[in-house]
Design an enzyme around this catalytic site. Structure first.
Site, PDB file in Angstrom:
ATOM      1  N   CYS A 132      10.176   0.577   3.289  1.00 26.02           N
ATOM      2  CA  CYS A 132      11.058  -0.510   3.341  1.00 26.02           C
ATOM      3  C   CYS A 132      12.443   0.119   3.515  1.00 26.02           C
ATOM      4  CB  CYS A 132      10.786  -1.765   2.658  1.00 26.02           C
ATOM      5  SG  CYS A 132      11.101  -1.324   0.808  1.00 26.02           S
TER       6      CYS A 132
ATOM      7  N   SER B  55      16.737   4.458  -5.009  1.00 31.71           N
ATOM      8  CA  SER B  55      16.059   3.986  -5.851  1.00 31.71           C
ATOM      9  C   SER B  55      16.102   4.566  -7.279  1.00 31.71           C
ATOM     10  CB  SER B  55      14.568   4.040  -5.342  1.00 31.71           C
ATOM     11  OG  SER B  55      14.348   3.387  -4.341  1.00 31.71           O
TER      12      SER B  55
ATOM     13  N   GLU C 204      11.015  -2.892  12.278  1.00 33.01           N
ATOM     14  CA  GLU C 204      10.701  -1.680  11.379  1.00 33.01           C
ATOM     15  C   GLU C 204       9.742  -0.842  11.952  1.00 33.01           C
ATOM     16  OE1 GLU C 204      10.473  -1.861   6.433  1.00 33.01           O
ATOM     17  OE2 GLU C 204       9.531  -3.450   7.600  1.00 33.01           O
TER      18      GLU C 204
ATOM     19  N   ALA D  40      -2.966  -4.008  -2.507  1.00 29.31           N
ATOM     20  CA  ALA D  40      -3.220  -3.948  -1.069  1.00 29.31           C
ATOM     21  C   ALA D  40      -4.573  -3.420  -0.895  1.00 29.31           C
ATOM     22  CB  ALA D  40      -2.315  -3.261  -0.268  1.00 29.31           C
TER      23      ALA D  40
ATOM     24  N   GLU E  41      10.520  -9.186  -2.144  1.00 31.80           N
ATOM     25  CA  GLU E  41      11.096  -7.745  -1.496  1.00 31.80           C
ATOM     26  C   GLU E  41      10.368  -7.530  -0.082  1.00 31.80           C
ATOM     27  OE1 GLU E  41      11.292  -4.379  -0.290  1.00 31.80           O
ATOM     28  OE2 GLU E  41      10.165  -3.477  -2.081  1.00 31.80           O
ATOM     29  N   LEU E  42      11.262  -7.909   1.045  1.00 32.81           N
ATOM     30  CA  LEU E  42      10.523  -7.927   2.105  1.00 32.81           C
ATOM     31  C   LEU E  42      11.120  -6.772   3.201  1.00 32.81           C
ATOM     32  CD1 LEU E  42      11.026 -11.847   2.695  1.00 32.81           C
ATOM     33  CD2 LEU E  42       9.169 -10.402   1.453  1.00 32.81           C
TER      34      LEU E  42
ATOM     35  N   GLY F 196       6.222  -6.981   0.547  1.00 32.89           N
ATOM     36  CA  GLY F 196       5.511  -6.855   1.951  1.00 32.89           C
ATOM     37  C   GLY F 196       6.448  -7.547   3.065  1.00 32.89           C
ATOM     38  N   SER F 197       5.806  -7.723   4.157  1.00 32.07           N
ATOM     39  CA  SER F 197       6.617  -7.847   5.197  1.00 32.07           C
ATOM     40  C   SER F 197       7.309  -9.403   5.167  1.00 32.07           C
ATOM     41  CB  SER F 197       5.625  -8.193   6.593  1.00 32.07           C
ATOM     42  OG  SER F 197       4.724  -9.176   6.337  1.00 32.07           O
TER      43      SER F 197
ATOM     44  N   ARG G 238       6.729  -1.444 -11.289  1.00 30.81           N
ATOM     45  CA  ARG G 238       8.144  -1.995 -11.032  1.00 30.81           C
ATOM     46  C   ARG G 238       8.174  -3.341 -11.148  1.00 30.81           C
ATOM     47  NH1 ARG G 238      11.309  -0.529  -5.871  1.00 30.81           N
ATOM     48  NH2 ARG G 238      10.684  -2.476  -4.870  1.00 30.81           N
TER      49      ARG G 238
ATOM     50  N   TRP H 262       0.873  -1.146   0.105  1.00 31.37           N
ATOM     51  CA  TRP H 262       0.031  -0.060  -0.013  1.00 31.37           C
ATOM     52  C   TRP H 262       0.816   1.303  -0.050  1.00 31.37           C
ATOM     53  CZ3 TRP H 262       1.587   2.503   4.201  1.00 31.37           C
ATOM     54  CH2 TRP H 262       2.049   1.848   5.477  1.00 31.37           C
ATOM     55  N   ASN H 263       2.088   1.149   0.408  1.00 33.14           N
ATOM     56  CA  ASN H 263       2.935   2.609   0.542  1.00 33.14           C
ATOM     57  C   ASN H 263       3.424   2.943  -0.566  1.00 33.14           C
ATOM     58  OD1 ASN H 263       4.485   0.380   0.068  1.00 33.14           O
ATOM     59  ND2 ASN H 263       6.185   1.030   1.711  1.00 33.14           N
TER      60      ASN H 263
ATOM     61  N   LYS I 126      -2.430  -8.169  -7.600  1.00 38.05           N
ATOM     62  CA  LYS I 126      -3.334  -7.998  -6.281  1.00 38.05           C
ATOM     63  C   LYS I 126      -2.655  -7.003  -5.482  1.00 38.05           C
ATOM     64  CE  LYS I 126      -2.942  -9.583  -2.116  1.00 38.05           C
ATOM     65  NZ  LYS I 126      -3.343  -8.399  -1.577  1.00 38.05           N
TER      66      LYS I 126
END
Length: 508
Positions: free
Chosen positions: A314, A471, A411, A206, A280-281, A258-259, A189, A180-181, A204
């Site tokens: 992240c 980035s 985090e 968030a 990508e955690l 995500g987490s 990406r 969602w961020n 899918k």
């Protein structure tokens, strides 16, 4: 700082300024003349299907209602991806690239409406939302160019007894799970390299921020992406739709942002069908300020690395590790900058810090600050949530944060800058590497030799040297350890969606 409650009540752009949405997926909600919420699209266009609300985190108001899909819908989406797979894989790379380039041009043309949409559904200031549109668009442009640069190899084997041919082909239907961020940039990406490689995808987004992805999928359709190549799956039951997809042998690739906790579960599920995975955690980024650092540059970098997106990234600087000789001065300068921030809805003029995504995020910040203070940390500025509507938390600077505080190991995902000190380079390395995560690190020093040494000593997938932003669409984004697997962006990004085939032809 602004009066958050007043600004939140008075700032609400008209939904007519937003991108076009398919009426069978989204009903926008506008204020009627009597102040009551009303759907902009007739209810019959959504039928009797279940829906869920999307909220503005600055006010708590409902922006839209979105179709709530389930396991059967997920498999139907995969059916569409499978049906379109051979045709899209056979589409010439030049055509795929030109399609992505048209999407880039359309996104640039509509950057203001996409920025507004992201600001409304996620909360980030409009200036940052415009930056995300620019950043997200670069993946479309970059991979439009990479589509025609997937090359193989042909030549003799070392023994001289034959020739070998190495080629690449699309891995197949792919499932992309976005957070969602950064609702646009994380979609581009993943989608851009997949489409450039010739893969079809089910995306899918968030539950908290599906509108940007839906609007972007419509833009791709307008750019010429055929039916079934990109299907958006909106749901409040992420596990319920993901399980059947990962269990279906027709799916060949999973990309998740995500987490780490959720990532572990998905990796285990993906193992059953031996799926290609890109994960990508989470992160726990150290921001290291050496004694010789340019403090003005370090503070500028900290403001960017810590407070961009409200700290909800992240890549956010989670631990500000500052040499003990300059810690007091660095903290003083940082606090001055933080106290000048303007807190309010992302759509309000002058806002530099928007709301957090929801009240749970606010509660997490409150808990982490309270734990740090209980262990001896000092609140220099901020430290609490203001009153009024919306999910706001004051930008915060903590000094003298002990190494055993929870926020040194968890985090934060919020606007809390935690400053702790180190004695020398070895101590800084020990402290920076004291985490199972390794997504990104930041280093501020004027000593080039120190910079070269730290590049080899810091355990991280990415390093920003004298910058708070790493980035770039042309660079491989990703981490080591518990921060994930694979890379997004760069020439490496497209190969996450390609299988490699080797053929040997003996001489004679």
């Amino acid at each position: 700082m602004t009066d958050v409650s007043t600004a939140a009540r008075t700032t609400r752009p008209d939904a007519a300024a937003l991108p076009e949405f398919p009426a069978h997926v989204v009903a926008l909600v506008r204020e009627s003349d009597d102040g009551a919420a009303a759907a902009a699209a007739p209810a019959t266009e959504l039928g009797c299907v279940p829906t869920f609300p999307v909220h503005d985190p600055a006010t708590g108001e409902v922006l839209a209602r979105v179709v709530d899909q389930g396991p059967d819908d997920a498999l139907h989406a995969l059916d569409r991806a499978v049906a379109a797979a051979d045709g899209w894989a056979a589409t010439p790379p030049r055509v795929r690239g030109e399609t992505l380039r048209r999407a880039f041009d359309l996104l640039v043309e509509r950057r203001e409406s996409f920025a507004l949409l992201m600001s409304l559904e996620m909360g980030k200031p409009l200036a940052e939302a415009r930056g995300e549109v620019a950043y997200g668009g670069e993946f479309l442009r970059w991979f439009s160019e990479e589509a025609v640069r997937v090359q193989g190899r042909y030549g003799p084997v070392p023994e001289g007894t034959g020739t070998m041919t190495v080629t690449h082909r699309p891995v197949g239907p792919s499932y992309l799970v976005t957070p969602w961020n950064f609702p646009l940039a994380m979609a581009t990406r993943k989608i851009a390299p997949a489409l450039a490689a010739g893969c079809t995808v089910v995306v899918k987004p968030a539950e908290l921020t599906p509108l940007t992805t839906i609007a972007f999928a419509e833009l791709l359709r307008e750019a010429g992406v055929p039916d079934g190549v990109v299907t958006v799956l909106t749901t409040t039951d992420a596990a319920g739709v993901t399980g059947p997809l990962l269990a279906d042998p027709r799916l060949r690739k999973l990309s998740f942002t995500g987490s780490t906790a959720v990532g572990r579960v998905l990796i285990a599920q993906a193992a059953e069908n031996v799926l290609r995975t890109s994960m990508e955690l989470g992160g726990n980024a150290p921001f290291v300020v050496m004694a010789d650092a340019d403090l003005d540059a370090a503070v500028d970098g900290a403001m960017l690395a810590k407070f961009r997106n409200g700290g909800q990234a992240c890549t956010a600087a989670n631990r500000l590790l500052v040499h003990e000789r300059v810690a007091d001065e660095f903290t003083r300068r940082l606090a001055e900058r933080v106290e000048a921030m303007v807190v309010g809805p992302g759509t309000a003029d002058g806002t530099t810090l928007g709301p957090l995504i929801d009240d749970r995020a606010v509660a997490t910040c409150e808990r982490l600050v309270a734990d740090a203070v209980a262990r001896g940390a000092r609140v220099v500025t901020g430290g609490s949530a203001p009153g009024g509507p919306g999910s706001f938390f004051a930008p915060t600077v903590l000094a003298d944060v002990p190494r055993d505080a929870d926020l040194m190991h968890q985090e934060i995902f919020g606007p809390v800058a935690a400053v702790t000190t180190f004695r020398d380079e070895d101590d800084a390395v020990r402290l920076a590497n004291d985490t199972p995560y390794g997504l990104v690190a930041y280093l501020f020093t004027t000593d080039l030799a120190c910079g070269r040494r730290m590049l080899g000593r810091l355990r991280t997938g990415m390093l920003g040297v004298n910058t708070g932003l790493v980035s770039n669409a042309a660079a491989p984004f990703g981490g080591v350890g518990h921060s994930g697997l694979g890379r997004e962006g760069g020439s490496e990004g497209i190969h996450e969606y390609l299988d490699t085939t080797y053929a040997l032809q003996p001489d004679g």
